[in-house]
Scaffold this active site. Sequence first.
Site, mmCIF file in Angstrom:
data_model
loop_
_atom_site.group_PDB
_atom_site.id
_atom_site.type_symbol
_atom_site.label_atom_id
_atom_site.label_comp_id
_atom_site.label_asym_id
_atom_site.label_seq_id
_atom_site.Cartn_x
_atom_site.Cartn_y
_atom_site.Cartn_z
ATOM 1 N N GLY A 89 8.524 9.840 8.855
ATOM 2 C CA GLY A 89 7.868 10.337 7.663
ATOM 3 C C GLY A 89 6.982 11.527 7.938
ATOM 4 O O GLY A 89 7.224 12.315 8.857
ATOM 5 N N GLY A 121 4.714 22.150 10.473
ATOM 6 C CA GLY A 121 5.826 21.296 10.867
ATOM 7 C C GLY A 121 7.088 21.569 10.069
ATOM 8 O O GLY A 121 7.117 22.429 9.178
ATOM 9 N N PRO A 122 8.150 20.828 10.373
ATOM 10 C CA PRO A 122 9.457 21.071 9.753
ATOM 11 C C PRO A 122 9.489 20.674 8.289
ATOM 12 O O PRO A 122 8.753 19.790 7.850
ATOM 13 C CB PRO A 122 10.397 20.194 10.583
ATOM 14 C CG PRO A 122 9.528 19.082 11.071
ATOM 15 C CD PRO A 122 8.192 19.709 11.337
ATOM 16 N N PRO A 135 12.682 9.292 10.156
ATOM 17 C CA PRO A 135 12.133 7.987 9.748
ATOM 18 C C PRO A 135 10.651 7.810 10.042
ATOM 19 O O PRO A 135 10.050 6.837 9.585
ATOM 20 C CB PRO A 135 12.984 6.999 10.556
ATOM 21 C CG PRO A 135 14.284 7.696 10.750
ATOM 22 C CD PRO A 135 13.912 9.136 10.956
ATOM 23 N N HIS A 163 0.823 -1.207 0.000
ATOM 24 C CA HIS A 163 0.000 0.000 0.000
ATOM 25 C C HIS A 163 0.858 1.258 0.000
ATOM 26 O O HIS A 163 1.852 1.328 0.722
ATOM 27 C CB HIS A 163 -0.919 -0.002 1.228
ATOM 28 C CG HIS A 163 -2.110 0.875 1.083
ATOM 29 N ND1 HIS A 163 -2.035 2.250 1.127
ATOM 30 C CD2 HIS A 163 -3.419 0.580 0.883
ATOM 31 C CE1 HIS A 163 -3.241 2.758 0.958
ATOM 32 N NE2 HIS A 163 -4.107 1.774 0.816
#
Length: 520
Positions: free
Chosen positions: A173, A165-166, A171, A83
Amino acid sequence: MSSPLVECIPNFSEARRPEVVEAILSAIRSVPGVRLLDHHSDLDHNRTVVTYLGAPAAVEEAAFRAIALAAERINLDEHTGEHPRMGATDVVPFVPIRDVSMTECVEMARRLGKRVGAELQIPVYFYEEAAVRPERKNLEDVRRGQYEALKLEIGVKPERDPDFGPRRLTPAGATIIGARQPLVAFNVYLTTDDVSIAQRIAKAVRNSSGGLRYVKALGLLVEGRAQVSMNLTNFHQTPIARVVEFVRREAARYGVGVRSSELVGLVPQEALVDAAVWYTQLDGFTSEQILEHRLNADASQTDGQAASEMDAQPDAFLSALAGATAAPGGGAAAAYAAGMSAALAAMVARLTVGKKKYAAVEAPMWQIIEQADDLRKQCESAVTTDAAAFEEYLRAVRLPKETPEQQAIRAEKLHAATLQTIAIPLYVAGMAVTCMRLGLQAAELGNLNALSDAASGVALAQAALTAAGLNVRINCPNLPDPAEAQPALDELRALNAQAAQLQAALAGVITTRGVLAEGG
């Protein structure tokens, strides 16, 4: 009385480690008032879909805790699965179920997104009804290229930068958060292991390539069998039965059939009823013929009686205001009026967003909602602090003053308390003018049918300013040095001047938009 209910269906990029899935479920369960309804883990997809519901605040908190847990336990650099995915918590949709509007779900999505971006340092993208950019409304467009492409493009290509957000990935994501109507996650397994057939059928059935209007589809190989994986985004307009028959006919072109189908997560009862009615050709069917519907209708009548009884109870603040005590008094009432003004500005904005006629002003309306909600909370707090400040002043007045030492202590506390009885209503006066600006903006740009509500909000803010100003002026003479009161009086004078300009501007808006008659 029934309470508001919101459903949340977060998708997590993990299914092969049961202990991680259970930890995520535990994070959701840890929030009181949340009911976990279902979870579905697919090993080939390496994805778990969770369904839970509850009161809006509880559902929002549970989503945050689950996202935080998933960020700690799921590493997208090591993740594989059929997916598409972009984050450890890939997608988080809020769905209105009962006594909750789509606008409220959009607000939930945006609050959560800001919090996830700020506290967890996870890039957040908004989709569906919560999208802040038209090109991000569709989930597929946001997730194009998946995590691997986003790693290379975020912070480099402006069109791939997050909404909050940044502009960098860990990791964990990125997370896609939104609000939408109920959808049906529906998979059809074919009598073949040739995934190319499933892919061709998916292309034929999905809307983006010319198929059925409210269908999104992928062709996958799951458990050694070709699968057409679909989301039906509006089962009223594109019913399950129509989709199944479409897939069945397309499959027949390739000499294969439908082996079975499955639901991922939960499905609205109405969607299955529609399919049953279609297949059985119950042309004269109505929902009133369903036993459970009649039972629920009886229960709703009972809830309505309870709601009427609660509505009859008087407002606690107004009851306190009417009491034979000095506090709460006019200052608290000013804060209360300003709070009502902010609430009306938010109401007008909420009656504007989501309407095609006002699509051009969607962004400023959302800004009004956010600012007005913050103002309303500050005004609610000021109701309490104003009353507390006056009570502190009364306590200082009652202090003993027989000795010089007692007189000094009393004078010091009385001075400090007096400053508060001036500062708080002056603060309320400032908020009142801000409320007037929001009300004016709502009147200028908002839903024309709610112009009187926006104007009423401005009128309430003016009343709040007047009442707060009276409290400033009556307390200023209590200061031992008149010069000490002058800055507050100067600020109040400036606020009144601003208010006069805003009132004049509102009169112009009313004339221009031409819906409120003079007098009457």
